[in-house]
Design an enzyme around this catalytic site. Structure first.
Site, mmCIF file in Angstrom:
data_model
loop_
_atom_site.group_PDB
_atom_site.id
_atom_site.type_symbol
_atom_site.label_atom_id
_atom_site.label_comp_id
_atom_site.label_asym_id
_atom_site.label_seq_id
_atom_site.Cartn_x
_atom_site.Cartn_y
_atom_site.Cartn_z
ATOM 1 N N LYS A 169 0.121 11.643 18.970
ATOM 2 C CA LYS A 169 -0.151 11.503 17.539
ATOM 3 C C LYS A 169 -0.410 10.040 17.174
ATOM 4 C CE LYS A 169 0.234 14.384 14.695
ATOM 5 N NZ LYS A 169 -0.793 15.239 14.054
ATOM 6 N N SER A 201 -0.062 13.225 10.102
ATOM 7 C CA SER A 201 0.533 12.584 11.266
ATOM 8 C C SER A 201 2.035 12.854 11.297
ATOM 9 C CB SER A 201 0.212 11.091 11.245
ATOM 10 O OG SER A 201 0.577 10.473 12.462
ATOM 11 N N TYR A 237 4.434 14.269 22.233
ATOM 12 C CA TYR A 237 3.936 14.535 20.887
ATOM 13 C C TYR A 237 3.749 13.242 20.103
ATOM 14 C CZ TYR A 237 3.855 16.221 16.053
ATOM 15 O OH TYR A 237 3.520 16.451 14.737
#
Length: 308
Positions: A196, A177, A192
């Site tokens: 995530k 991660s 992003y």
């Protein structure tokens, strides 16, 4: 405690490189007889993780990516250094559900039931788009981020599990991660970090569901450190602007996370930079206070039963 950050580490020791306690050659973290599937295992952090599991004696390592020439070169490089591990690759897009299902059918038919899944594949827009603010991010880039980082990764997870949850087969998922799921960094794209975060949350729910049902599933999510990779360079960053971490750190840390020593961290989020000796020392506090879980920061003032 307050939220961990680059200034406030969860452990007093902050690691930037590998160290003896997470060495993949330690017998306590051996991956002997294990079959490992690693998405994006042909470059960057994924490749470092593949090297580390090979050093830990994994029986089979399968790396997954879209570029066949790069995949082939990665397997050839690994095979020279680790002849005792069976190495395979699949040129597959994780967003193509049929390709993913066919790949796992082939793995089960020709190799073995996979034991450990490393979700390292991610989409990060490069150039000016990658640095765009949330307000200016093109919706097609937002969609692409969630299609790969959430839906594509979930497709891999579901195919990896197969009938494991029904048949009570022991499985481990290691999610590569990012600290941006819980920290605001101006240079990190919102698309992003949000995508995530969504996938990391899904995995934590998956872990809780499995534990509630008495299933043998471990899920770990971790920030791999600040490592200068091809993807970081493509995003417009330079190697000389930051004291980047050694790429061996996340590789070795991932092997340790998959070992019995880290079982107490299942369903939690950690940083590869945190010292494992201190994490182990704090085991009772982590479990008793339910630390290192994604959630709302705040002190509860009322003891109210919402569910009976």
């Amino acid at each position: 405690m307050s939220q961990p950050s680059f200034q406030k580490s969860f452990t007093s020791t902050y690691r930037s490189g590998t160290y003896a306690s997470i060495s993949p050659t330690r017998p306590e973290v051996s991956a002997k007889s294990r079959t490992i599937v690693i998405t994006a295992g042909h470059t960057g952090i994924g490749f470092a993780i593949a090297c580390s599991f090979a050093a830990a004696g994994a029986s089979n390592i399968i790396i997954v990516g879209r570029r066949e020439t790069v995949l082939r070169a990665a397997v050839q490089k690994l095979s020279v250094k680790h002849p005792g591990t069976n190495l395979h690759y699949f040129a597959v897009s994780i967003t193509a559900e049929d390709q993913v299902e066919q790949m796992f059918a082939s793995i089960r038919r020709n190799m073995a039931e996979p034991d450990i899944l490393i979700t390292s594949a991610a989409y990060f827009a490069s150039g000016a788009t990658g640095a765009a603010s949330v307000a200016s991010t093109p919706l097609k880039e937002m969609t692409a981020s969630f299609e790969t980082n959430v839906v594509g990764n979930l497709s891999i997870v579901q195919a990896f599990l197969g009938r494991a949850t029904q048949d009570h087969i022991e499985k481990t998922i290691i999610d590569v991660s990012t600290c941006t799921v819980h920290l605001y960094l101006p240079q990190a794209a919102g698309a992003y970090s949000a995508s995530k975060l969504a996938f990391t949350k899904l995995l934590m729910v998956l872990h809780d569901e499995a534990r509630t049902a008495g299933q043998k599933l471990r899920v770990h999510s971790f920030h791999p450190g600040a490592v200068f990779t091809e993807a970081v360079a493509d995003a417009g960053h330079r190697a000389d602007v930051f004291p980047f971490d050694d790429i061996e750190l996340p590789g070795h840390f991932a092997v340790w996370l998959a070992s019995p020593e880290a079982e107490f961290l299942a369903g939690r989020f950690v940083w590869a930079n945190w010292d494992i000796g201190e994490l182990i020392e704090r085991k009772e506090d982590i479990l008793r206070q339910n630390l290192l879980r994604l959630g709302l920061v705040g002190k509860a003032e009322w003891d109210t039963k919402l569910f009976v």
